[in-house]
Enzyme design. Structure first.
Site, mmCIF file in Angstrom:
data_model
loop_
_atom_site.group_PDB
_atom_site.id
_atom_site.type_symbol
_atom_site.label_atom_id
_atom_site.label_comp_id
_atom_site.label_asym_id
_atom_site.label_seq_id
_atom_site.Cartn_x
_atom_site.Cartn_y
_atom_site.Cartn_z
ATOM 1 N N CYS A 244 -1.154 3.750 -6.581
ATOM 2 C CA CYS A 244 -1.978 3.121 -5.542
ATOM 3 C C CYS A 244 -2.167 1.685 -5.997
ATOM 4 O O CYS A 244 -2.422 1.434 -7.182
ATOM 5 C CB CYS A 244 -3.331 3.828 -5.444
ATOM 6 S SG CYS A 244 -4.587 2.922 -4.498
ATOM 7 N N CYS B 2 0.860 -1.180 0.000
ATOM 8 C CA CYS B 2 0.000 0.000 0.000
ATOM 9 C C CYS B 2 0.900 1.235 0.000
ATOM 10 O O CYS B 2 1.725 1.385 0.916
ATOM 11 C CB CYS B 2 -0.859 -0.025 1.261
ATOM 12 S SG CYS B 2 -1.894 1.432 1.464
HETATM 13 N N1 DGL Z 1 -4.050 0.640 -1.955
HETATM 14 C C1 DGL Z 1 -3.645 1.776 -1.228
HETATM 15 C C2 DGL Z 1 -2.426 2.459 -1.826
HETATM 16 O O1 DGL Z 1 -1.631 1.833 -2.475
HETATM 17 C C3 DGL Z 1 -4.616 2.787 -0.716
HETATM 18 C C4 DGL Z 1 -6.045 2.671 -0.895
HETATM 19 C C5 DGL Z 1 -6.845 3.434 0.127
HETATM 20 O O2 DGL Z 1 -7.021 4.658 -0.013
HETATM 21 O O3 DGL Z 1 -7.258 2.789 1.079
HETATM 22 O O4 DGL Z 1 -2.212 3.628 -1.638
#
Ligand code: DGL
Length: 263
Positions: free
Chosen positions: A184, A73
């Site tokens: 993301c 993430c």
């Molecule tokens: N998948 C996450 C990232 O790579 C974030 C998603 C969210 O906002 O929860 O930033």
């Protein structure tokens, strides 16, 4: 220790795009995945809240005996990886960061777009990344509120999603970007839709495969690569596990038992 599992987490299902790269590169490894779906989206939460979630995840994976931890993430990494590196100096940790360096090297138009969460784009870590690698290119950043929630609902191509995404991509095209960073881990699931919206000459870059290679390097250095065979991947969700079970087949190529994560 070699056959201990690897812990991987994200705010939700986005990190499955990274998990798939890890499994492809390291098929002998046993993988554990926590989707913190009860706290989605991290991208609109405070850095302090996300730091606390990172600590909870790290504690959980330590108790599971994980030999390494992957923050799949970008938003969690900018908020929490520094504290985790301080608190667990001997534990191999791999975080995500938007692919600014490869994008700056690849662009021919000199304009790079970044699709990411508000939290990632506003962070000091992202500003430092731009200062370090993007001084010679123009970088257009685009926060994308709403995308993560739709993907979490298992929506990868509805008209509503298409319109939202188009609104985020068009300013990048208008500015002359020839390289778009998917900053993301949820967004690689939108690649098929994105490709319908952008000319063929525009590249989409994400860092899932690079993260898997970095994990491989760290494990190899410590002689921790598994000999296999891998055990079945285990999943947990901090929201309704049945919801994750229901959408898993869309996003993950393999079986998946989902447990409740109630920390
Ligand atoms: N998948 C996450 C990232 O790579 C974030 C998603 C969210 O906002 O929860 O930033």
């Amino acid at each position: 220790m070699r056959d201990a599992p690897i812990g991987v987490f994200d705010s939700g299902v986005g990190g499955l795009s990274v998990l798939a790269e890890i499994q492809r590169l390291l098929p002998n490894e046993s993988l554990l995945y926590v989707a913190d779906c009860g706290n989605i989206p991290y991208g609109e939460k405070s850095a302090e809240f996300i730091r606390q979630r990172c600590q909870v995840m790290a504690g959980f994976f330590q108790r599971q005996g994980a030999k390494a931890l992957v923050l799949a993430c970008n938003t969690a990494t900018v908020a929490g990886v520094a504290d985790l590196r301080r608190d667990y100096p001997d534990w191999p940790l791999v975080g995500m960061e938007p692919a600014v360096k490869p994008a700056a090297a690849a662009t021919r138009s000199g304009v790079v777009g970044v699709l990411a969460t508000t939290g990632t784009l506003q962070s000091a870590k992202f500003a430092a990344l731009l200062d370090r690698f993007a001084t010679d290119v123009r970088v257009i950043t685009q926060p994308c509120p709403g995308l993560v929630e739709l993907i979490e609902a298992g929506d990868l191509h509805s008209p509503v999603l298409r319109e939202l995404l188009r609104g985020y991509v068009e300013p990048l095209l208008a500015a002359g970007c020839d390289t778009i960073i998917l900053g993301c881990t949820h967004y690689p699931f939108l690649k098929p839709l994105l490709k319908q919206m952008i000319p063929d000459a525009i590249s989409l870059i994400d860092t899932g495969a690079a993260v898997a290679r970095q994990l491989q390097r760290l494990l190899a250095e410590r002689e921790l690569l598994a000999e296999g065979p891998a055990r079945a991947t285990r999943f947990w969700s901090s929201a309704d596990p049945q919801h994750l079970s229901a959408i898993l087949p869309l996003l993950w190529n393999g079986p998946g038992e989902v447990g409740t994560f109630d920390l």
